[in-house]
Design a protein around this motif. Structure first.
Motif, PDB file in Angstrom:
ATOM      1  N   SER A 271       0.813  -1.217   0.000  1.00 14.15           N
ATOM      2  CA  SER A 271       0.000   0.000   0.000  1.00 14.15           C
ATOM      3  C   SER A 271       0.848   1.269   0.000  1.00 14.15           C
ATOM      4  CB  SER A 271      -0.934   0.006   1.204  1.00 14.15           C
ATOM      5  OG  SER A 271      -0.179   0.153   2.389  1.00 14.15           O
ATOM      6  N   ASP A 272       2.127   1.187   0.368  1.00  7.09           N
ATOM      7  CA  ASP A 272       2.935   2.412   0.324  1.00  7.09           C
ATOM      8  C   ASP A 272       4.435   2.196   0.109  1.00  7.09           C
ATOM      9  OD1 ASP A 272       3.632   1.353   2.722  1.00  7.09           O
ATOM     10  OD2 ASP A 272       3.222   3.125   3.931  1.00  7.09           O
ATOM     11  N   LEU A 457       8.146  -4.845  -7.931  1.00  7.48           N
ATOM     12  CA  LEU A 457       7.338  -5.247  -9.089  1.00  7.48           C
ATOM     13  C   LEU A 457       6.063  -5.953  -8.634  1.00  7.48           C
ATOM     14  CD1 LEU A 457       6.824  -6.019 -12.112  1.00  7.48           C
ATOM     15  CD2 LEU A 457       8.347  -7.967 -11.741  1.00  7.48           C
ATOM     16  N   ILE A 458       6.220  -6.920  -7.752  1.00 11.93           N
ATOM     17  CA  ILE A 458       5.041  -7.702  -7.355  1.00 11.93           C
ATOM     18  C   ILE A 458       4.112  -6.839  -6.496  1.00 11.93           C
ATOM     19  CG2 ILE A 458       6.082  -8.802  -5.303  1.00 11.93           C
ATOM     20  CD1 ILE A 458       3.798 -10.555  -7.843  1.00 11.93           C
ATOM     21  N   ALA A 459       4.696  -5.898  -5.717  1.00 16.49           N
ATOM     22  CA  ALA A 459       3.866  -4.991  -4.919  1.00 16.49           C
ATOM     23  C   ALA A 459       3.037  -4.096  -5.830  1.00 16.49           C
ATOM     24  CB  ALA A 459       4.752  -4.136  -4.012  1.00 16.49           C
ATOM     25  N   PRO A 470      10.455   2.289  -2.319  1.00 22.14           N
ATOM     26  CA  PRO A 470      10.572   1.566  -1.044  1.00 22.14           C
ATOM     27  C   PRO A 470      11.317   2.411  -0.011  1.00 22.14           C
ATOM     28  CG  PRO A 470      11.379   0.243  -2.870  1.00 22.14           C
ATOM     29  CD  PRO A 470      11.203   1.626  -3.386  1.00 22.14           C
ATOM     30  N   TYR A 471      10.886   2.334   1.230  1.00 19.70           N
ATOM     31  CA  TYR A 471      11.588   3.104   2.268  1.00 19.70           C
ATOM     32  C   TYR A 471      11.622   2.312   3.568  1.00 19.70           C
ATOM     33  CZ  TYR A 471       6.979   4.398   4.178  1.00 19.70           C
ATOM     34  OH  TYR A 471       5.728   4.372   4.721  1.00 19.70           O
ATOM     35  N   ALA A 472      12.606   2.589   4.386  1.00 22.29           N
ATOM     36  CA  ALA A 472      12.801   1.821   5.616  1.00 22.29           C
ATOM     37  C   ALA A 472      12.751   2.679   6.863  1.00 22.29           C
ATOM     38  CB  ALA A 472      14.137   1.090   5.567  1.00 22.29           C
ATOM     39  N   SER A 487       8.533  10.097   7.292  1.00 23.65           N
ATOM     40  CA  SER A 487       8.573   9.858   5.854  1.00 23.65           C
ATOM     41  C   SER A 487       7.170   9.666   5.325  1.00 23.65           C
ATOM     42  CB  SER A 487       9.446   8.648   5.548  1.00 23.65           C
ATOM     43  OG  SER A 487       8.804   7.498   5.980  1.00 23.65           O
ATOM     44  N   ARG A 488       6.967  10.206   4.155  1.00 19.37           N
ATOM     45  CA  ARG A 488       5.685  10.027   3.476  1.00 19.37           C
ATOM     46  C   ARG A 488       5.934   9.119   2.280  1.00 19.37           C
ATOM     47  NH1 ARG A 488       5.682  15.177   4.513  1.00 19.37           N
ATOM     48  NH2 ARG A 488       4.425  15.762   6.298  1.00 19.37           N
ATOM     49  N   PRO A 489       4.954   8.249   1.978  1.00 17.62           N
ATOM     50  CA  PRO A 489       5.116   7.382   0.809  1.00 17.62           C
ATOM     51  C   PRO A 489       5.342   8.230  -0.438  1.00 17.62           C
ATOM     52  CG  PRO A 489       3.161   6.777   2.064  1.00 17.62           C
ATOM     53  CD  PRO A 489       3.687   8.028   2.675  1.00 17.62           C
ATOM     54  N   ARG A 490       6.256   7.772  -1.294  1.00 19.60           N
ATOM     55  CA  ARG A 490       6.531   8.529  -2.523  1.00 19.60           C
ATOM     56  C   ARG A 490       6.195   7.680  -3.728  1.00 19.60           C
ATOM     57  NH1 ARG A 490      11.450  11.281  -2.172  1.00 19.60           N
ATOM     58  NH2 ARG A 490      11.361  12.971  -0.666  1.00 19.60           N
ATOM     59  N   LEU A 491       5.296   8.160  -4.524  1.00 21.70           N
ATOM     60  CA  LEU A 491       4.893   7.439  -5.723  1.00 21.70           C
ATOM     61  C   LEU A 491       5.907   7.728  -6.830  1.00 21.70           C
ATOM     62  CD1 LEU A 491       2.533   5.652  -6.699  1.00 21.70           C
ATOM     63  CD2 LEU A 491       1.541   7.720  -7.685  1.00 21.70           C
ATOM     64  N   ILE A 492       6.530   6.664  -7.361  1.00 18.08           N
ATOM     65  CA  ILE A 492       7.442   6.880  -8.491  1.00 18.08           C
ATOM     66  C   ILE A 492       6.603   7.125  -9.742  1.00 18.08           C
ATOM     67  CG2 ILE A 492       9.257   5.868  -9.924  1.00 18.08           C
ATOM     68  CD1 ILE A 492      10.058   4.211  -7.447  1.00 18.08           C
TER      69      ILE A 492
END
Lengths: 633, 362
Positions: A271-272, A457-459, A470-472, A487-492
């Motif tokens: 989801s993110d 890819l599968i996500a 992806p972020y950690a 951190s905020r999710p970043r859409l590529i």
């Protein structure tokens, strides 16, 4: 000389001379004042000052505030500090240097010659670190014999420790002594020779948040260098606490499962793009770096052919094998090369020019539609349609799904390879051959991807086309709990393909696990629908190894890589996973049960959490914080 | 030639080079740059400059005084704009590998220009306001520029040099009283212009124990260092106060503390005696000078040395506030050394011209 003739007008008058004499007397009197002051200080009060200067001197001692802690997303402690005892020596205070060094070398188990040389090279008036993190026994011995060895003292400093020892070590990283180059760069930011700083992983990337302030306290010391009292203390300023996105229990489970293998597991929240677990095997124990790694251990790690320090999740590049068919599937449907119900007859081989491309299944799959081409991983279906697509479009779709370039997770990440005509001309100064397109179609050509890219890819397939970065690192809190970074999710990018096609591909992936003829039936779960894809990537052309040979008979580097990517639950995915067995010499389906275990573990845990959610999310955060006292050592 | 003066100069320089080595031998960076050897080089260059000055008549220098003065003013303005900032103040001009401290040249310029101005006076009676004002302006211009750097200590000494030279020429009693009253009245006003740290330094002079770790720290450490030298000193390179980095600037401003600690009372009064001889010989030169210009030159130089000595030593003994004034010939510093040697050269020059003339007439 003529104009120098004595001119009575210009010669000095008696009045002038008188004033000069007065001036001289005045100067003399003041100098006499200085003389009296010197007499007073040095002769009359001399003894008092001698005592002051010798017995009680003010010294500066470096104080290092504890480094910030690292927690997982549930507040489990991943890195903190413990007290370590360090031996220092101030050469100038040492009476018998040789003898003292001989003793120190013996109790710290260092070669005398080397230690002696190092000590000689140090600033004689500054504390010189003989050894960090000595044992309690050594410490007790030193305390007892202190009066015999002036100039030697023990100081407590916080030292990094990782309670989990081996787990998530590539993500957490390790500490190391500051290099000369780093020192040049960081001098302004209060770094000093001998400082430890994060050299790898989160320790490195979050250095600026984690580092605790260092400074000097002023202490009064006696002639033996013993601290008598603190004259001016240094107020400690601990580093900030970093919260990761990973779920340590899931991470541990994954590490446990993968113990006997080499390779990587990456688990993402579809989801993110949050990283739930990141395993790279073999791994290392970051604790051995904490007080500066010794040369022998370092050499061992560097020389290990399996490269334990390499984070395979982001730096291992492998041919994707059949998991590449996911990308191919999108390309085929979106480019309308074939309708999803259109069947291709698979005879078990695909002749092209002089070559015959074999299917993995001898005799072929028979008539096969899109769903079954994925479920049974039919090669001929993709040989045929890949040829029709051409390398240009294959490359386009690969890049669309984030292959061929780093996902953006970390600086040291590799990007893999998306082969194309242009790439080949650049790389090999050679044009592209159509036959190569056919190998690429089943992920077996020049293509290379990292486990992180596979997971992403599968996500992306799972969430309907959102390619997240992806972020950690979830957030950074100050020791007092103030949020410094979140951190905020970043859409590529949003994949420009219709949801209809996404649904089709997902259905096919579900068939891989749940279909009659699916290749990963071992990943099935009784109550939850799982979607996945197997991949077996050959490392070398079959004609060199022969199909029949058992993997055990091959040298390690010729054994197949095994892939398994999956997401679950099928209808509403909350977990996406990529497993790579490096040179495992197994079919991808071998790792399907691993994925099942991890998925079931994670979903069950989440379920319990949801059940127990009388606790509001707010409470949870509070309880996570309460586990993070600012000054734990 | 005044050999006693030359001897005192050389002895003081040698003491300086050795004490600089002692002060820095615990500092690997300074030691690597061999500051003591550099100082030796500066002193040798200074000695050469001194000798070459003897070849010219000192009137040659006073004739060019105004030109030199203008040049120094330009340099002082330049340093305000493009000077190198060291420790919060702009004192250095950098020309490639060379660094120049124009304020060191300024005191020479003021001495020369005032020697010329007062020296050309024919009247014997004391000066009034009318004659003083041009001199005052000539002194104030560089002084204000130096204070702007900010370098209060040096600015003040230059001003005092000008004052002593004027007093030597003679000022009307009425004028002295007026100026003195005005100065006393203005003193509180000056306090307002001081920076916070400067005020604290002055206050700690009266009560050094009030803040042993703050402003009084350096002063206290210096006093301990000096006092702990006792009569015979701790021996060369044996100082403990200085080597433990309690003392800042030990090779420049606090060189006398290092010397007193290591060489004791004997060492420190020897240096004091050398300065006394030095000043005495300079004043005798002034008395025997061929003309007023020469006498004033010698008086100016004497005063400059005297002020530097008492400010510096007074500071290390806790008698003066901490101002960045070096001990002439002894402290580390290229500009300071060379300008000192030039100054000594001028005094020797005045002495030499007198003798050659008197021998001509005898």
């Amino acid at each position: 000389m003529k104009d120098l003739q004595l001119n009575s007008n210009r010669a000095t008058s008696d009045a002038f001379k008188r004033r000069v004499v007065i001036l001289g007397i005045f100067f003399g009197l003041i100098l006499l004042g200085l003389f009296i002051r010197l007499w007073n200080l040095q002769v009359i009060q001399g003894e008092k000052f001698r005592t002051l200067s010798e017995d009680n001197r003010i010294a500066y001692r470096l104080v290092q505030s504890p480094r910030g802690m690292v927690f997982d997303s549930k507040g489990e402690l991943l890195a903190d500090n413990r007290a370590s005892f360090n031996i220092y020596l101030i050469r100038e205070d040492v009476k018998e240097l040789q003898e003292t060094i001989r003793l120190l070398a013996e109790i710290t188990e260092q070669p005398f010659e080397e230690l002696y040389k190092r000590t000689r090279g140090a600033n004689p008036f500054r504390p010189f670190l003989i050894k960090a993190d000595i044992s309690r026994k050594t410490m007790a011995f030193l305390e007892e014999h202190k009066p015999d060895y002036p100039g030697v003292f023990v100081q407590v400093t916080p030292l990094r420790q990782y309670p989990s020892r081996q787990e998530a070590s590539h993500l957490l990283g390790y500490m190391g002594e500051i290099s000369n180059r780093q020192l040049q760069r960081l001098k302004k930011r209060n770094y000093r020779q001998g400082d430890m700083l994060g050299q790898y992983g989160v320790e490195r990337t979050q250095e600026k948040f984690l580092r605790g302030q260092s400074g000097f306290k002023q202490v009064e010391v006696d002639a033996y260098g013993r601290e008598l009292r603190v004259v001016r203390p240094f107020v400690e300023k601990p580093g900030n606490n970093v919260y990761l996105t990973i779920d340590m229990e899931l991470q541990k489970k994954a590490e446990e499962l993968f113990e006997a293998h080499e390779g990587s597991i990456v688990i993402l929240d579809p989801s993110d793009g949050a990283i739930l677990a990141m395993v790279s095997k073999p791994s290392f124990n970051p604790n051995i770096f904490a007080s500066g790694i010794d040369a022998k251990s370092w050499k061992g790690l560097m020389k290990d052919p399996l490269k334990p320090l390499e984070n395979r999740a982001i730096r291992g590049q492998y041919p994707p094998g059949s998991i590449f068919k996911i990308v191919m599937g999108f390309a085929v449907l979106n480019e309308k090369i074939a309708r999803s119900n259109e069947k291709i007859h698979c005879h078990g081989s695909f002749p092209f020019g002089k070559r015959i491309f074999q299917d993995w299944k001898k005799g072929g799959h028979g008539p096969i539609d899109f769903i079954q081409s994925i479920a049974q991983s039919c090669d001929v279906y993709y040989y045929t349609n890949g040829h029709k697509l051409g390398i240009k479009r294959i490359a386009h779709y690969s890049r669309m799904f984030g292959l061929g370039s780093p996902t953006g997770f970390g600086a040291a990440e590799k990007g893999g390879v998306v082969p194309s005509d242009a790439w080949k001309r650049r790389r090999f100064k050679e044009r592209w051959y159509e036959g190569e397109t056919i190998s690429v179609s089943i992920g077996q050509g020049f293509n290379l991807i990292t486990p992180m890219q596979a997971a992403n890819l599968i996500a992306t397939v799972a969430n309907g086309g959102h390619l997240w970065k992806p972020y950690a690192v979830k957030k950074v809190l100050s020791p007092r709990g103030k949020t410094l970074f979140e951190s905020r999710p970043r859409l590529i990018r949003k994949i420009p393909i219709s949801q209809k096609i996404f649904r089709k591909v997902r259905e096919a992936l579900k068939e891989v696990v749940h279909g009659e003829k699916g290749t990963a039936k071992k990943a099935r779960m009784p109550d939850i629908l799982v979607a996945g894809k197997t991949g077996t990537a050959q490392t070398v052309d079959l004609k060199y190894t022969g199909r029949k040979k058992k993997p055990e008979d091959l040298p390690r580097k010729f054994r197949d890589h095994s892939w398994f990517v999956a997401f679950a639950p099928y209808e509403n995915p909350t977990i996406a996973i990529a497993i790579l067995g490096e040179n495992a010499g197994r079919p991808g389906s071998f790792f399907a049960p691993y994925a099942r275990e991890l998925i079931s573990f994670y979903l069950k845990k989440n379920e319990q959490r949801i059940l127990a959610s009388n606790e509001t999310p707010e409470d949870k955060r509070l309880s996570a914080n309460s586990r993070a006292p600012g000054n734990r050592r | 030639m005044d050999w006693l003066l030359v001897l005192a100069t050389i002895l003081l320089s040698l003491t300086g080079i050795y004490m600089i080595y002692s002060a820095i031998h615990s500092n690997p960076v300074f030691l690597k740059n061999s500051l003591h050897l550099r100082q030796a080089l500066w002193s040798s260059i200074g000695l050469c400059v001194l000798l070459s000055i003897l070849f010219f008549d000192y009137h040659f220098f006073t004739r060019w005084a105004y030109f030199f003065y203008a040049l120094v003013i330009v340099l002082l303005i330049a340093v305000l704009f493009s000077g190198q900032v060291v420790g919060g103040s702009k004192r250095w001009l950098v020309f490639g590998p060379l660094r120049l401290q124009p304020s060191e040249l300024a005191r020479l310029a003021v001495i020369l220009v005032l020697a010329r101005y007062f020296g050309s006076r024919v009247e014997e009676e004391p000066m009034g306001f009318k004659e003083l004002i041009p001199a005052l302006l000539m002194a104030l211009a560089p002084v204000l520029l130096i204070i702007r750097q900010p370098d209060l200590g040096t600015g003040l000494t230059v001003f005092l040099i000008a004052g002593v030279m004027a007093l030597a020429v003679g000022i009307k009693k009425r004028v002295i009283i007026t100026i003195g009253t005005a100065a006393v009245a203005c003193a509180p006003l000056g306090w307002l212009f001081l920076k916070e740290y400067q005020r604290r330094r002055i206050l700690t002079l009266f009560n050094p124990d009030a803040d042993p770790l703050g402003a009084g720290y350096q002063s206290m450490q210096s006093i301990i260092a000096v006092g702990s030298g006792e009569i015979w000193g701790k021996g060369l390179l044996q100082g403990t106060q200085s080597r433990l980095h309690f003392l800042p600037e030990k090779h420049t401003d606090f060189i006398f503390s290092v010397l007193s600690e290591e060489l004791g009372f004997i060492g420190s009064i020897t240096v004091l005696a050398l300065f006394f001889i030095f000043i005495l010989r300079c004043l005798i030169t002034a008395l025997n000078a061929a003309d007023k210009e020469g006498a004033l030159l010698a008086i100016g130089v004497t005063t400059a040395f005297f002020l530097y000595v008492i400010f510096n030593i007074g500071m290390t003994l806790g008698l003066m506030p901490i101002v960045g004034i070096p001990l002439p010939l002894v402290s580390y510093g290229g500009s300071a050394s060379i300008s000192s040697f030039i100054a000594i050269g001028l005094v020797l020059n005045v002495g030499v011209r007198r003798r050659s003339l008197s021998s001509m007439f005898s």
